[in-house]
Each structure stands twice: as structure tokens, then as C-alpha cells.
Design a protein around this motif. Sequence first.
Motif, PDB file in Angstrom:
ATOM      1  N   ASP A  30       0.827  -1.203   0.000  1.00 29.46           N
ATOM      2  CA  ASP A  30       0.000   0.000   0.000  1.00 29.46           C
ATOM      3  C   ASP A  30       0.867   1.262   0.000  1.00 29.46           C
ATOM      4  O   ASP A  30       0.573   2.240  -0.696  1.00 29.46           O
ATOM      5  CB  ASP A  30      -0.927   0.017   1.216  1.00 29.46           C
ATOM      6  CG  ASP A  30      -2.148  -0.872   1.048  1.00 29.46           C
ATOM      7  OD1 ASP A  30      -2.361  -1.374  -0.075  1.00 29.46           O
ATOM      8  OD2 ASP A  30      -2.890  -1.055   2.020  1.00 29.46           O
ATOM      9  N   PHE A  31       1.936   1.263   0.792  1.00 29.92           N
ATOM     10  CA  PHE A  31       2.834   2.415   0.873  1.00 29.92           C
ATOM     11  C   PHE A  31       3.412   2.745  -0.502  1.00 29.92           C
ATOM     12  O   PHE A  31       3.406   3.897  -0.936  1.00 29.92           O
ATOM     13  CB  PHE A  31       3.955   2.115   1.862  1.00 29.92           C
ATOM     14  CG  PHE A  31       4.975   3.217   2.003  1.00 29.92           C
ATOM     15  CD1 PHE A  31       4.814   4.210   2.949  1.00 29.92           C
ATOM     16  CD2 PHE A  31       6.094   3.254   1.180  1.00 29.92           C
ATOM     17  CE1 PHE A  31       5.756   5.231   3.076  1.00 29.92           C
ATOM     18  CE2 PHE A  31       7.042   4.261   1.298  1.00 29.92           C
ATOM     19  CZ  PHE A  31       6.873   5.255   2.243  1.00 29.92           C
ATOM     20  N   HIS A  74      -3.992   5.344   1.179  1.00 24.41           N
ATOM     21  CA  HIS A  74      -3.959   3.989   0.638  1.00 24.41           C
ATOM     22  C   HIS A  74      -4.622   3.036   1.634  1.00 24.41           C
ATOM     23  O   HIS A  74      -4.515   3.192   2.847  1.00 24.41           O
ATOM     24  CB  HIS A  74      -2.527   3.536   0.328  1.00 24.41           C
ATOM     25  CG  HIS A  74      -1.513   3.915   1.368  1.00 24.41           C
ATOM     26  ND1 HIS A  74      -1.409   3.315   2.594  1.00 24.41           N
ATOM     27  CD2 HIS A  74      -0.551   4.857   1.333  1.00 24.41           C
ATOM     28  CE1 HIS A  74      -0.423   3.856   3.285  1.00 24.41           C
ATOM     29  NE2 HIS A  74       0.121   4.804   2.548  1.00 24.41           N
ATOM     30  N   SER A  75      -5.342   2.083   1.077  1.00 23.87           N
ATOM     31  CA  SER A  75      -6.068   1.122   1.909  1.00 23.87           C
ATOM     32  C   SER A  75      -6.453  -0.082   1.066  1.00 23.87           C
ATOM     33  O   SER A  75      -6.928   0.071  -0.066  1.00 23.87           O
ATOM     34  CB  SER A  75      -7.322   1.774   2.498  1.00 23.87           C
ATOM     35  OG  SER A  75      -8.059   0.858   3.294  1.00 23.87           O
ATOM     36  N   LEU A  78      -5.517  -0.315  -2.646  1.00 19.40           N
ATOM     37  CA  LEU A  78      -5.832   0.832  -3.501  1.00 19.40           C
ATOM     38  C   LEU A  78      -5.142   2.070  -2.949  1.00 19.40           C
ATOM     39  O   LEU A  78      -4.980   2.205  -1.731  1.00 19.40           O
ATOM     40  CB  LEU A  78      -7.335   1.088  -3.561  1.00 19.40           C
ATOM     41  CG  LEU A  78      -8.197   0.052  -4.303  1.00 19.40           C
ATOM     42  CD1 LEU A  78      -9.670   0.401  -4.137  1.00 19.40           C
ATOM     43  CD2 LEU A  78      -7.830  -0.001  -5.778  1.00 19.40           C
ATOM     44  N   ALA A  79      -4.743   2.969  -3.845  1.00 23.33           N
ATOM     45  CA  ALA A  79      -4.129   4.224  -3.425  1.00 23.33           C
ATOM     46  C   ALA A  79      -4.681   5.357  -4.268  1.00 23.33           C
ATOM     47  O   ALA A  79      -4.914   5.199  -5.466  1.00 23.33           O
ATOM     48  CB  ALA A  79      -2.609   4.153  -3.568  1.00 23.33           C
ATOM     49  N   VAL A  80      -4.899   6.503  -3.633  1.00 21.74           N
ATOM     50  CA  VAL A  80      -5.379   7.701  -4.316  1.00 21.74           C
ATOM     51  C   VAL A  80      -4.511   8.871  -3.854  1.00 21.74           C
ATOM     52  O   VAL A  80      -4.192   8.990  -2.668  1.00 21.74           O
ATOM     53  CB  VAL A  80      -6.855   7.992  -3.983  1.00 21.74           C
ATOM     54  CG1 VAL A  80      -7.318   9.272  -4.663  1.00 21.74           C
ATOM     55  CG2 VAL A  80      -7.739   6.821  -4.403  1.00 21.74           C
ATOM     56  N   ALA A  81      -4.120   9.727  -4.799  1.00 23.77           N
ATOM     57  CA  ALA A  81      -3.313  10.903  -4.461  1.00 23.77           C
ATOM     58  C   ALA A  81      -3.870  12.140  -5.150  1.00 23.77           C
ATOM     59  O   ALA A  81      -4.427  12.055  -6.243  1.00 23.77           O
ATOM     60  CB  ALA A  81      -1.858  10.684  -4.870  1.00 23.77           C
ATOM     61  N   ARG A 203      -4.982   7.453  -9.114  1.00 21.18           N
ATOM     62  CA  ARG A 203      -5.091   6.265  -8.282  1.00 21.18           C
ATOM     63  C   ARG A 203      -4.153   5.207  -8.814  1.00 21.18           C
ATOM     64  O   ARG A 203      -3.748   5.224  -9.971  1.00 21.18           O
ATOM     65  CB  ARG A 203      -6.522   5.715  -8.255  1.00 21.18           C
ATOM     66  CG  ARG A 203      -7.073   5.316  -9.591  1.00 21.18           C
ATOM     67  CD  ARG A 203      -8.401   4.595  -9.434  1.00 21.18           C
ATOM     68  NE  ARG A 203      -8.235   3.243  -8.908  1.00 21.18           N
ATOM     69  CZ  ARG A 203      -9.248   2.420  -8.667  1.00 21.18           C
ATOM     70  NH1 ARG A 203     -10.475   2.828  -8.866  1.00 21.18           N
ATOM     71  NH2 ARG A 203      -9.034   1.205  -8.220  1.00 21.18           N
ATOM     72  N   ALA A 204      -3.778   4.313  -7.950  1.00 24.45           N
ATOM     73  CA  ALA A 204      -2.901   3.212  -8.339  1.00 24.45           C
ATOM     74  C   ALA A 204      -3.409   1.938  -7.694  1.00 24.45           C
ATOM     75  O   ALA A 204      -4.135   1.973  -6.728  1.00 24.45           O
ATOM     76  CB  ALA A 204      -1.462   3.490  -7.902  1.00 24.45           C
TER      77      ALA A 204
END
Length: 204
Positions: A30-31, A74-75, A78-81, A203-204
Motif C-alpha cells: 500500500d505504501f 492507501h487502503s 488501492l491508493a489515491v493521491a 489512483r494506483a
Amino acid sequence: MAGWEGEGPGAVHPLEREAAEGLTPERRADFLLGRRAARRAVQEAGVPLPTGPVVVGADGRPVFPEGVVGSLTHSSGLAVALAAPASRYVALGVDLEFGALAPGAARHVLDEEERRLLGSGDGRLLAAFSGKEAAFKALVPLTSLTRLRDVVLAPCGSGFLARVRGCPGPVVRVEVLPVEGGVLTWVVEPRGGAPESRAAASRA
């Protein structure tokens, strides 16, 4: 770019990989997803890609390159920036949460008036918790805020207005988007009324 893993906005800097060492495999994944999403958001905001890592600051928050404001979350894989030029935005905040918020946790995060206004629905409580997280990330650079509980929410349409307890300003708008199994919340605070279209999400 020597030493980076991958190329372009999806690359991972060696110092980012080093910062993830010691985390559990799930948290480590996640990181690193969060760092990839951050780099993509910077690129999509029209800011030159950073040549260095998105490091972890002394307070545990990500530190974006000079000239950029940003936030990431991130959780569960999933990750959103969010990222934008600092010349046009003063602060951003984003949070992604999945699952229900335990009533006990709600009492620690929401005060009595907030719980009365929001009711007891699991979805609304999770949105409030997530909204406080997003507002906290946006308000910390602008205020002396140190505790999540000191973010005060008031319902506003489908989202919230957020401020710091005992502080006359600023007040930020928290947007809420239900997603499958959870909720995404974010704050975009323009500088001097700049249009919000230049803040980029990835997002990634």
C-alpha cells in the motif's frame, strides 16, 4: 533516474522502497502504491515530475517536492493521491476508508453534537471519520491542529464543512464519494479563489 524501479510516473525511488522496509507485506504494498499514485498526480497536475522521493516527514505525513501541495491515501490494495501547484492551492487532503466504523471508535472521533447531527448509520459514520481524516490533512499546514478530534464537522449537502475547534478559520469543504465497501473523501483548498480544475487526482 538511475536506481529507480520502473520508469516515468510509476517509478519507485530507492529511498521510498527503503522507507517501506520493516512494514508488513500488505502495508508495504500500500505504501509503494501511494508513492506511485503521488507521482502520477504530480505529473497530471502539470508540475515537473520530482527527481527525488516523496519522503515521510517527522510527523509521519508525506512530504511533496517544493512547489507542490499534495495528499495521498492507501487502503486494501488501492491508493489515491491529489497534487497541485502550490502557487494556486494552499492545501489538499484525501482519505479512503473501507468497512464499518465501530461505535466505540465513533465516540472517540466524533463529539456528541456531531453524532446527533449525523445519526447512527454505518455509512454516514464512516464518511464522517474519513472526512475528518481528509480535513485534518488539509488543515494541518494552515493551523496549529494536532488532534483529529479537534476537526469539527457540520453536514453540508452530500458532504461536510470542516473547521478547527476553537479557531475562527479557515473552513474547508469536504467532498464525499461512496465507493464499493467504503468511502472516498477529499478537500481542495484553492489559493485566492483559484479554479479547482488544476488539482489533479490519480489512483494506483
